[in-house]
Design a protein around this motif. Sequence first.
Motif, PDB file in Angstrom:
ATOM      1  N   PHE A 150       0.832  -1.196   0.000  1.00  0.00           N
ATOM      2  CA  PHE A 150       0.000   0.000   0.000  1.00  0.00           C
ATOM      3  C   PHE A 150       0.873   1.253   0.000  1.00  0.00           C
ATOM      4  CE2 PHE A 150      -3.101  -3.092   0.826  1.00  0.00           C
ATOM      5  CZ  PHE A 150      -4.363  -2.551   0.680  1.00  0.00           C
ATOM      6  N   LEU A 153       2.438   1.758  -3.345  1.00  0.00           N
ATOM      7  CA  LEU A 153       1.509   2.240  -4.364  1.00  0.00           C
ATOM      8  C   LEU A 153       1.231   3.723  -4.156  1.00  0.00           C
ATOM      9  CD1 LEU A 153       0.201   1.101  -6.806  1.00  0.00           C
ATOM     10  CD2 LEU A 153      -1.758   0.398  -5.456  1.00  0.00           C
ATOM     11  N   SER A 156       4.146   5.493  -5.451  1.00  0.00           N
ATOM     12  CA  SER A 156       4.179   5.481  -6.912  1.00  0.00           C
ATOM     13  C   SER A 156       3.211   6.496  -7.490  1.00  0.00           C
ATOM     14  CB  SER A 156       3.853   4.081  -7.440  1.00  0.00           C
ATOM     15  OG  SER A 156       2.458   3.855  -7.398  1.00  0.00           O
ATOM     16  N   ALA A 157       2.159   6.809  -6.718  1.00  0.00           N
ATOM     17  CA  ALA A 157       1.217   7.814  -7.193  1.00  0.00           C
ATOM     18  C   ALA A 157       1.818   9.210  -7.073  1.00  0.00           C
ATOM     19  CB  ALA A 157      -0.091   7.730  -6.402  1.00  0.00           C
ATOM     20  N   TYR A 241       5.351  -3.960 -11.046  1.00  0.00           N
ATOM     21  CA  TYR A 241       3.937  -4.262 -11.258  1.00  0.00           C
ATOM     22  C   TYR A 241       3.086  -3.101 -10.756  1.00  0.00           C
ATOM     23  CZ  TYR A 241      -0.457  -6.842 -10.835  1.00  0.00           C
ATOM     24  OH  TYR A 241      -1.745  -7.259 -10.938  1.00  0.00           O
TER      25      TYR A 241
ATOM     26  N   GLN C 262      -6.979  -6.736  -7.892  1.00  0.00           N
ATOM     27  CA  GLN C 262      -6.707  -6.094  -9.178  1.00  0.00           C
ATOM     28  C   GLN C 262      -6.676  -7.133 -10.293  1.00  0.00           C
ATOM     29  OE1 GLN C 262      -3.730  -6.116 -11.164  1.00  0.00           O
ATOM     30  NE2 GLN C 262      -4.469  -4.503 -12.543  1.00  0.00           N
ATOM     31  N   PHE C 273      -8.359   0.924  -4.185  1.00  0.00           N
ATOM     32  CA  PHE C 273      -7.050   1.508  -3.920  1.00  0.00           C
ATOM     33  C   PHE C 273      -6.253   1.602  -5.212  1.00  0.00           C
ATOM     34  CE2 PHE C 273      -2.673   1.385  -2.222  1.00  0.00           C
ATOM     35  CZ  PHE C 273      -2.763   2.376  -1.272  1.00  0.00           C
ATOM     36  N   TRP C 274      -6.303   0.515  -5.956  1.00  0.00           N
ATOM     37  CA  TRP C 274      -5.550   0.424  -7.195  1.00  0.00           C
ATOM     38  C   TRP C 274      -5.988   1.510  -8.184  1.00  0.00           C
ATOM     39  CZ3 TRP C 274      -1.613  -3.034  -8.072  1.00  0.00           C
ATOM     40  CH2 TRP C 274      -1.079  -3.002  -9.364  1.00  0.00           C
ATOM     41  N   ALA C 277      -4.900   4.847  -7.162  1.00  0.00           N
ATOM     42  CA  ALA C 277      -3.484   5.116  -7.394  1.00  0.00           C
ATOM     43  C   ALA C 277      -3.252   5.531  -8.841  1.00  0.00           C
ATOM     44  CB  ALA C 277      -2.650   3.886  -7.052  1.00  0.00           C
TER      45      ALA C 277
END
Lengths: 303, 569, 319
Positions: A150, A153, A156-157, A241, C262, C273-274, C277
């Motif tokens: 989490f 991610l 990464s955002a 990924y 996902q 969440f994915w 993002a």
Amino acid sequence: MSAVIQPGQAPGTTTATAIATGAVSGSRLAVRRFLRNRLAVVGLGVVVFFFLFCFLGPLVYSTDQTHTMLQQVNLGPSGSHWLGTDAVGHDELGRLMYGGKVSLIVGLAAGILATVIGTLWGAAAGYAGGWIDAVMMRIVDAGIAIPALFILLVVSAITTPGLTGLIVILGFVSWLVPSRLIRAETLTLKNRDYVLTLRAIGGTHSRAITRHILPNSVSTIIVATTFQIADAILLVAYVSYLGLGVQPPATDWGGMLSAGLTAAYSGYWWLILPPGLAIILVVWAFNAIGDGLRDAFDVRGRG
Amino acid sequence: MTATQGTAAPSAGPILELDDLGVIFTTETGEVPAVRGVSLHVSPGETLALVGESGSGKSTIALAAMGLLAGNARATGCATIAGTQVVGAHEADLVALRGRTVSMVFQEPATALDPLTRIGKQIAEVIRNHREVSAKDAATEAVELLRRVGIPEPEMRATAYPFQLSGGQRQRVVIAMAIANEPALLIADEPTTALDVTVQAEILDLLRRLAVETGTGVLLVTHNMGVVADFADRVAVMYHGEIVETGAVEDVLLRPSHDYTKRLLAAVPRLSVAEAGRPAAPAATTRPDTEPVVELRDISVVFGRGKGAVRALDGVSLAVHAGETLGLVGESGSGKSTASRVALGLIPPTSGTVSLFGTDLAGTRSRARRALRAGIGVVLQDPVASLDARMTVGECIAEPLRVHRRKLSAKDRQSKVAAVLDRVRLPRELARRAPRELSGGQRQRVSLARALVLEPRLLVADEPTSALDVSVQEAVLDVISELQDELGFACLFVSHDLAVVQHFAQRVVVMRAGRVEEQGATGATLLHPETDYTRRLLAAVPVPDPVIQRGRRAERLATLAAGRTGAQG
Amino acid sequence: MSTSSYLIRRVLQAVVVIVIVTIVVFGLLHALPGGPARGILGPQATAQQIASFNHEQGLDKPLPVQYFYYLNQLLHGDLGSSYTLNEPVSQLISERLAKTLVLTALSAIVGLVLAIPLGMWQAVRRNKPVDYVITTLSFIAYSTPVYFLGLILVLVFSQALPWFPSQAPQGDTLAQVFSDPLALVLPVVAGAASMIAVFSRYMRAATLENLSEDYVRTARAGGSRSRSILWRHVFRNSLTPVIAMLGYYVPVLFGGALVVEQLFNYPGMGLLFWTAAQSSDYPVLLGCVLVIAIATVVGTLLADIVQRIIDPRVKAGRA
């Protein structure tokens, strides 16, 4: 029946077997135990193989991994391209070496960084004890409560880090487990009789830590590092990924794997099986080595 | 409970017979024979004691007789229980034998029981292993067994978990399991070694009573000659995996024929006991004039807070003077170790003052306090944990020099280490060895060398010899007392062993439940104690002379009985 | 220590941990490019809009003051608003949290039910072929990235052999998700694989340790058969430490759910969440992190309490 008794033998020699066992030095015994663990030895072989493959392989099997070659995309394995080519025409076998370098370097560095941070934090908390320990360990609990994927991610955002940044980020999301292990080790070591004796005769805390606690934690730290490297290499595979990996044309095994995900449905198996198996083999190997080292050193922790 | 399904059928032959039994362990460094050519027998109703020091193979024999050897051990020869050969037998046959014909009591009651199963259930399991009894009847029988082994309120206690019982009570539960099916043979492997002396005496009484009641043969494995004198009919002495002498207990203990047995018995510290009518020895060793080297004044120590707080020490005062040895004795939980750690400054007192070499520790700054501590030497109990395995022996001994004599050159340091090794009578070459390569006795002497390298004014020794065999213990104690004569240090000597303290200390402090029960010159206090507690403690120590011990036992039981009727009346 | 005072202490600890988590999330919120204002006003907001918003919301005040302001919002269940889905974050999460919990719970149950007997089997057959085979398989399962495993599962059991759907059932309610149990098989297996690996290792180690305990020897000396000792004594004693490890494993399970959801298009928090993002929907991202962290802390707490119930020693505060 009394033939074996030599009269006049000094008291204190009754522990003959103990002395006989002691004649073999501790480290040599550890090496012997490790070598007897077949899985661990195979693991060591696999790791050595992949390091040679990735770092020396390109000298033997030279390929172009920077330019796209659209006239030869998604070719199947053949004599000229042993493992075929990918969607932009790079030779897949060469790419496996090229990407492997990144996976291994980042994994190794991040695993070691995580262990270093975790060791310092855990040793400090365990040795200090009391409320300092309590506060430091609640921070570790909080860190563990947020799953690493989490955090990655979210990062990464926000940003796309370089290689060093990636290592630092991975190190900072994975130091928590080793810190727990080292803390537990420190807690037992600081109450060992030789540490108590040192403190009773006026030895300083820094001497207790540097001369006794850290040297005696070395085997725990080595084992933790090995498992940490395994986890870090796996995490590197997730990172691409999640879209946080190294930028093209650079790549790593995780990047190759996630790039090949859609291609797999088209039957281009050579795009996913080699990087996937490489990840599994290397992570498996580090785990097997860690397992063997733990048994050899007789260290507890992690099933 | 009498022999409803007892298997102790009076047969002619011995219940246990070992013939040329051998056991070989396969270790990482090769094959090690632990037991060689052992032959012995136990008849119904008799107790054979198997004695020897650590590593002599006595416990291995006990396990081999049960067919319970570890996986890396291999037995040869014959071991028959009630006519059944155990060596090489099928597990299924052994299962039928164990707990029914032969039972075992182990050394460590703390770990011998399943921590998650209620004790009544654990006893019932043994019953139902061998008899077609309903769960309910087995439970009732388990309660009866608990009553028989002297557990108070057995109905309630049957539902307790092991951790809720004391060590002595747990051992009683293990014994209840062992006698559940009235076995013909009971093998007791150091059954009282982990227990305090007063509890040891009770457990030995219990075992003796049960053996007499049921005519069970007992194989008693022990290192303690006092226990042998108290309990055994015959004795077999083991040394290096072989039996060197067998005979009736009076013969072996009073008129040993083998050299090893003689040496062993000579090394056993004997508790001198007051004979009726003899006056108390004059107390010659009081030194009220000199300033104490270390003094605890009205020390209390409380661990924890609130309801869970434990008062480990309660108003303890004691002092040790230069050149004398103060023995600090007491049973487990008496606070003797805590008191020694307060003296060492490892545990801060909750209240009271500690003064070291005439300086109040609470008033000194940390640097000054550290300097003060250069005058302390420490020897702790565990020979393995006392030395850092990652250092050489020389480095271990030199550590105090590195702390307090930082300017010393490497050469001077080495010569000081060599000199102190001479003093503790170890060869200088050991300095380069690893602690792991040393025997337990050698290690304790290395600890002593480390403690003495700064020529301290105070030596604190916390059970320095209780992990050692008696022959080794004697050598270590001799070295300490000789060096004390030479160097004149004060010694605070913590021990659970009254006989050792009697020989070693000039003055003694008896502790109980965190308080000082009584103190005085050793000769006077341990021969003519003033308090009931000390008297009971002394009465419980078994002496290695079967004739005297028989008298002491009768006397002790009479006193106990009198105390009970007195309390009731 | 009594059960109630233990519970109070343990819950207080958990609250402290959650407070630290909120500080971390608050820190991340301020580490965002443009800060929380951009997070709420969206990526298109001008600098001027941000400045006036900051002033309005008190975001120009000192950080500690802002933190308490943030904490106050949290306590009222206000996690902000998603700027792509135009819905309060709390509502988005509450719709999906239950589905994620069900998926992880199913994976955990499947994982444990398989791992525990496997680990015991290995311990009993230590250093025999079975032990080596399971150890090797465990390490492989542990070493496989979940997305790679999921892909292989789909290729084999959905494409090559058309046994299971490659997509999880869609729908807003739990009932809709459960309408097609077959479709849940592959996601649950993918989520459970590494758990089987890890917990069979734990169980193997715990069983081996207990097999060498003195009480096993006592039971053997009493004539109990190996099988009965294994199930009556060793099993329960080995299970207790494994249950305790379960608490620490909760975050890993949620991490796995993120990927599994996902991969199989399972409509839970991981998928939310994915997607958040991908669109830099910060309020949703941080809200999810917070909720997952709280769920983890609660999960750990529950595991501790369960352990306390089955181990009488812990209840007495001795172990």
